[in-house]
Scaffold this active site. Sequence first.
Site, PDB file in Angstrom:
ATOM      1  N   THR A  84       0.812  -1.248   0.002  1.00 18.33           N
ATOM      2  CA  THR A  84      -0.011  -0.067  -0.104  1.00 18.33           C
ATOM      3  C   THR A  84       0.866   1.544   0.202  1.00 18.33           C
ATOM      4  OG1 THR A  84      -1.953   0.916   0.961  1.00 18.33           O
ATOM      5  CG2 THR A  84      -0.281   0.346   2.509  1.00 18.33           C
ATOM      6  N   ALA A 102       2.844   4.750  -7.915  1.00 12.11           N
ATOM      7  CA  ALA A 102       2.059   3.521  -8.405  1.00 12.11           C
ATOM      8  C   ALA A 102       3.061   3.246  -9.667  1.00 12.11           C
ATOM      9  CB  ALA A 102       0.871   3.786  -8.790  1.00 12.11           C
ATOM     10  N   CYS A 108       6.536   1.709  -7.376  1.00 11.48           N
ATOM     11  CA  CYS A 108       6.399   0.575  -6.263  1.00 11.48           C
ATOM     12  C   CYS A 108       5.717  -0.465  -6.736  1.00 11.48           C
ATOM     13  CB  CYS A 108       6.169   1.174  -5.141  1.00 11.48           C
ATOM     14  SG  CYS A 108       5.804   0.073  -3.739  1.00 11.48           S
ATOM     15  N   THR A 123       2.084  -0.942  -5.083  1.00 10.82           N
ATOM     16  CA  THR A 123       0.936   0.134  -5.116  1.00 10.82           C
ATOM     17  C   THR A 123       0.717   0.071  -6.601  1.00 10.82           C
ATOM     18  OG1 THR A 123       2.667   1.389  -3.601  1.00 10.82           O
ATOM     19  CG2 THR A 123       0.952   2.717  -4.757  1.00 10.82           C
TER      20      THR A 123
END
Length: 180
Positions: free
Chosen positions: A7, A165, A168, A171
Amino acid sequence: MEQFHATTIFAIHHNGKAAMAGDGQVTFGNAVVMKHTAKKVRRLFQGKVLAGFAGSVADAFTLFEMFEGKLEEFNGNLPRAAVELAKEWRSDKVLRRLEAMLIVMDERHLLLVSGTGEVIEPDDGILAIGSGGNYALAAGRALKQYAGDQLSAKEIAKAALEIAANICVYTNDHIIVEEL
């Protein structure tokens, strides 16, 4: 501080507004994406408080419930509720094992709450947690510094998550943004 995978949560106070963004990915272990559309940012206390979590989903729900109880107990006083949650979280044998971190905010305060007892209010009005937190934090700070007069808090939060995003693997780009 411990890193929790799967997350990224980003929050910002900017130009009198507060915004928090979170991605939707839930990862089982280190290899399998189980869900793409989880909602990790929530409105609490009659919609006046935003809270986002990184870490175990079950632990986060426990912490959301506890935090909302503290908000009710202290009549919406965010700093007091956060400190009391951190104290209880750190001192209770069972709660101490919860693997999560929270960012909580209202129109005036932005706080990081951890199970080790920390309640931290950033100097620059920006916080990020989770596996993509460092990427989102760097992106958000750059956006605020260099384009802050052209972007809203909500736009900065969304863009910071989009950048995280793209970097990672824990994510994704299913981003939920809430604004106060």
